[in-house]
Motif scaffolding. Structure first.
Motif: not given
Length: 265
Positions: A104-110, A126-135, A162-165, A171-174
């Motif tokens: 989680x510490x290294x995830x992009x928002x997408x 719940x998605x938005x709450x968890x996303x905000x907490x993670x970021x 996970x998600x789109x290509x 994510x890998x670049x990040x």
């Protein structure tokens, strides 16, 4: 009252019976008064070393040490259980193994959004709450005192979409950028060529908190399990060392992640 809370209350009563203030106990055990206060308020778990020194200072014959070993270890509702987010926030050293997702510490928002939105299991709020907490939780990497973060990641976490290509490519670049530029982040990738290895038993986190406490966190589908017993920590330390031995060195890992990023274009 839990066994852990009972232990803390009895330690506080023993200090009061001796007629000592928190400052006087702190001097006797060579800890700060703020540490003694935090323990007595239930904000900080008493470590085995701390309890041993309190036993000696108050001449209890090892009573509190026996309570910690024989009672608190059976207590599955300790008042100081933190949760992974709080463990991460309080750590000065983190060793994080993940065979399934980018930590989680290294995830992009997408990427994080795609994780939370998978199969529509969570409500939009719940998605938005968890996303905000993670970021917001990722800010710890840029605090004045960021933790030292070692990450070991299985190749499968980089290959499973996970998600789109584009999400996977970004994510890998990040991930490669942080591993290259952040002075306190070190990344190792375990390639598929390692075949079967101890880490396939599941993800875990080993943490050294700022006050020196050692903890582990095992992620599950319904939250997680926190471990603080020496036997459990020792076993996970051995697993960590075995996993690390199967991982690529840091620079090779970064180059590997960059190649994975190109494969998602």
């Amino acid at each position: 009252m839990t066994a852990g809370a009972f232990l803390v209350a009895e330690m506080r009563r023993a200090r009061a019976r001796r007629g000592w203030s928190q400052e006087e106990l702190a001097k006797a055990v060579n800890y700060s008064a703020s540490m003694v206060s935090a323990v007595e308020l239930g904000h900080q778990p008493p470590t085995a070393k701390y309890v041993e020194l309190v036993d000696q200072a108050l001449d209890t014959g090892g009573l509190f040490g026996r309570m910690l070993t024989e009672l608190v270890s059976l207590d599955r509702a300790q008042p100081w259980l933190r949760g992974r987010g709080e463990i991460v926030a309080q750590s000065r050293v983190l060793r994080w193994y993940e065979p399934l997702y980018v930590p989680g510490l290294l995830q992009t928002e997408a990427y994080a959004r795609a994780v939370f939105e998978a199969r529509g299991l969570l409500e939009p709020d719940d998605v938005e709450r968890r996303l905000t907490e993670r970021m917001e939780g990722q800010r710890i990497l840029y605090d004045e005192r960021p933790p030292r973060l070692w990450v070991v990641l299985d190749e499968a976490a980089l290959r499973r979409q996970v998600g789109t290509r584009k999400t996977m490519c970004d994510q890998a670049v990040h991930l490669a950028r942080i591993a290259t530029e952040h002075p306190r982040v070190q990344l190792h990738v375990v390639p598929r060529s390692a075949q079967e290895y101890p880490g396939l038993g599941g993800p875990f986190l080993l943490a050294t908190l700022r006050e020196g406490t050692e903890l582990a966190f095992l992620a599950t589908q319904v939250g997680g399990q926190e471990l603080d017993q020496p036997t459990d920590l020792s076993r996970l330390q051995r697993v960590w060392e075995a996993i690390l031995g199967d991982g690529l060195p840091p620079q090779e890992s970064i180059e590997f992640v960059r190649e994975v990023a190109e494969s998602w274009i």
